[in-house]
Scaffold this motif. Structure first.
Motif, PDB file in Angstrom:
ATOM      1  N   ASN A   2      16.003  33.437  -4.637  1.00 47.82           N
ATOM      2  CA  ASN A   2      15.740  32.371  -3.822  1.00 47.82           C
ATOM      3  C   ASN A   2      16.748  32.250  -2.495  1.00 47.82           C
ATOM      4  OD1 ASN A   2      16.084  29.370  -2.928  1.00 47.82           O
ATOM      5  ND2 ASN A   2      13.926  29.628  -2.927  1.00 47.82           N
ATOM      6  N   GLN A   3      17.910  32.315  -3.191  1.00 46.36           N
ATOM      7  CA  GLN A   3      19.208  31.949  -2.227  1.00 46.36           C
ATOM      8  C   GLN A   3      19.321  33.249  -1.244  1.00 46.36           C
ATOM      9  OE1 GLN A   3      21.327  28.971  -2.170  1.00 46.36           O
ATOM     10  NE2 GLN A   3      19.394  28.414  -2.863  1.00 46.36           N
ATOM     11  N   ALA A  12      24.604  24.902 -10.200  1.00 43.54           N
ATOM     12  CA  ALA A  12      25.673  26.112 -10.198  1.00 43.54           C
ATOM     13  C   ALA A  12      26.548  26.142 -11.015  1.00 43.54           C
ATOM     14  CB  ALA A  12      25.694  26.622  -8.649  1.00 43.54           C
ATOM     15  N   ALA A  68      12.756  27.836  -5.276  1.00 45.08           N
ATOM     16  CA  ALA A  68      14.258  27.387  -5.528  1.00 45.08           C
ATOM     17  C   ALA A  68      14.082  26.520  -6.952  1.00 45.08           C
ATOM     18  CB  ALA A  68      14.708  26.372  -4.670  1.00 45.08           C
ATOM     19  N   VAL A  69      14.777  26.708  -7.739  1.00 40.73           N
ATOM     20  CA  VAL A  69      14.637  26.219  -9.245  1.00 40.73           C
ATOM     21  C   VAL A  69      15.178  24.512  -9.016  1.00 40.73           C
ATOM     22  CG1 VAL A  69      15.743  26.049 -11.497  1.00 40.73           C
ATOM     23  CG2 VAL A  69      15.608  28.114 -10.495  1.00 40.73           C
ATOM     24  N   ALA A  77      16.493  31.450 -14.989  1.00 42.59           N
ATOM     25  CA  ALA A  77      16.451  30.468 -14.008  1.00 42.59           C
ATOM     26  C   ALA A  77      17.386  31.092 -13.018  1.00 42.59           C
ATOM     27  CB  ALA A  77      16.684  29.065 -14.415  1.00 42.59           C
ATOM     28  N   GLN A  98      15.967  33.610 -10.739  1.00 39.62           N
ATOM     29  CA  GLN A  98      15.190  33.263  -9.846  1.00 39.62           C
ATOM     30  C   GLN A  98      15.809  32.504  -8.697  1.00 39.62           C
ATOM     31  OE1 GLN A  98      11.958  30.718 -11.423  1.00 39.62           O
ATOM     32  NE2 GLN A  98      11.699  29.657  -9.545  1.00 39.62           N
ATOM     33  N   GLN A  99      16.814  31.889  -8.840  1.00 40.70           N
ATOM     34  CA  GLN A  99      17.728  31.217  -8.059  1.00 40.70           C
ATOM     35  C   GLN A  99      18.399  32.031  -7.244  1.00 40.70           C
ATOM     36  OE1 GLN A  99      17.229  28.112  -7.527  1.00 40.70           O
ATOM     37  NE2 GLN A  99      19.178  27.340  -6.207  1.00 40.70           N
ATOM     38  N   TYR A 125      18.741  22.736  -9.546  1.00 38.24           N
ATOM     39  CA  TYR A 125      19.680  23.738 -10.337  1.00 38.24           C
ATOM     40  C   TYR A 125      21.190  23.252 -10.083  1.00 38.24           C
ATOM     41  CZ  TYR A 125      21.401  28.399 -11.346  1.00 38.24           C
ATOM     42  OH  TYR A 125      21.939  29.325 -12.004  1.00 38.24           O
TER      43      TYR A 125
END
Length: 361
Positions: free
Chosen positions: A109-110, A70, A64-65, A102, A105-106, A68
């Motif tokens: 991850n999510q 959103a 996770a960034v 980013a 990448q997020q 972050y």
């Protein structure tokens, strides 16, 4: 899970020895507890039934960034929707610090998407992403070990416990800095459906790309050039771009940048965050006017903020404006051997925080 239902048939004079038991078996469906939907930037999609441990073991976990923030910006929603729903390959371009890499990448991850991140750095051999050669010195000579590269492993997909294949998200940064020969290696892999493949650089055999594999390219330049006008980039191949959904990433607002700093550095006040963002904008504008080969973005400002906070804690600065000047020396001034260029950029923040740190200390 089995449910046992007992029905007792009794006569008028019940006899326990003759009681008849009927076993009714009811099978309840087995549900995958790891399978669920979630929303990100207003886009709903299914989360892959993979654990963090599974992904880490295969070296394809997207962490996770940190801190972050959103957004529901239109370009973000378009990029996320395309990645999760349409499964179209993407090219996202915009200024440094606009959150391109980013974001993906997020997303990976999510939604627990197997993920790798590559970059078109100067001198990189793209064929090494496919087949990796390792040369070892041995007694009496050398030996060469050949193994699959990270890209080759990724295009084959992630094998889950039940044997099914889950496609990867492959993020490749700085597409606009790639040489034509580097991009050419990926041309056929960017085709849609089952016709996508890579060429084995050793035997020339095609290697199929698992359907659903998503390539995401990012860069600073569009087909018509670089937004900033002074970044080193190569002319983009329109025939390759035609295979991608192309999205421009808008630069975030100052308010959004302030949120990023406030989340990462909770000890900073809103006013201090505003000062840092004002300094970022001023130095970035000056660098563009002087056509200096430096990117001053939110990444730069995070490092700047860290040094400013540390200088206050260590007693090297008496107030936050002095701390900003002190941080400037480590983050921006240190890039240049020519003092004239450094002083030109330093002058951009004088109106914001006053004179140099040396003068006020």
């Amino acid at each position: 899970m089995y449910v046992i239902d007992e029905n007792h048939r009794q006569s008028k004079k019940p006899n326990p020895k003759k009681r008849k038991i009927q076993m009714a078996v009811v099978r309840t469906p087995v549900l995958n507890v790891n399978s669920f939907n979630k929303s990100f930037s207003g886009i709903n999609a299914k989360v892959n039934p993979l654990t963090d441990a599974d992904l880490k073991k295969a070296n394809c976990f997207a962490p996770a960034v940190k801190h972050y923030v959103a957004t529901t910006d239109r370009w973000v929603q378009l990029a996320v929707m395309t990645a999760l729903k349409s499964k179209k390959h993407l090219y996202v371009h915009g200024k440094a610090g606009s959150g391109k890499d980013a974001l993906f990448q997020q997303v990976a991850n999510q939604f627990r998407i197997p993920f790798i991140n590559l970059s078109f750095k100067e001198g990189v051999d793209v064929n090494e992403w496919i087949i990796r050669r390792e040369i070892k010195a041995e007694q009496g000579g050398f030996s060469t070990k050949i193994e699959e590269g990270v890209l080759l492993k990724a295009i084959k997909g992630f094998t889950s416990e039940d044997g099914s294949k889950i496609p990867y998200m492959i993020l490749i940064s700085d597409m606009d800095r790639a040489l034509p020969s580097q991009l050419e290696v990926l041309r056929q892999a960017l085709q849609e459906g089952t016709s996508a493949y890579l060429i084995n650089p050793i035997d020339g055999e095609p290697i199929n790309v698992l359907e659903g594999t998503l390539f995401v390219m990012t860069g600073n330049s569009g087909l018509d050039g670089d937004l900033r006008g002074n970044m080193v980039s190569n002319r983009l191949d329109a025939s390759i771009l035609n295979r991608l959904v192309c999205i421009i990433a808008n630069n975030p607002t100052d308010e959004f940048f302030i949120k990023i700093l406030a989340n990462e550095f909770p000890t900073l006040t809103k006013y201090q965050c505003q000062l840092l963002i004002s300094c970022m904008n001023a130095t970035s504008k000056m660098a563009e006017e002087l056509a200096l080969p430096i990117e001053i973005s939110i990444r730069t400002t995070k490092a700047w903020a860290r040094l400013a906070i540390d200088s206050l804690e260590c007693g090297l600065a008496k107030n936050f404006k002095q701390a900003i000047q002190f941080g400037f020396d480590g983050v921006i001034d240190g890039f240049f051997s020519n003092p004239v260029q450094a002083e030109s950029i330093r002058g951009a923040i004088d109106n914001i925080v006053g004179g140099s740190a040396e003068a006020v200390l």
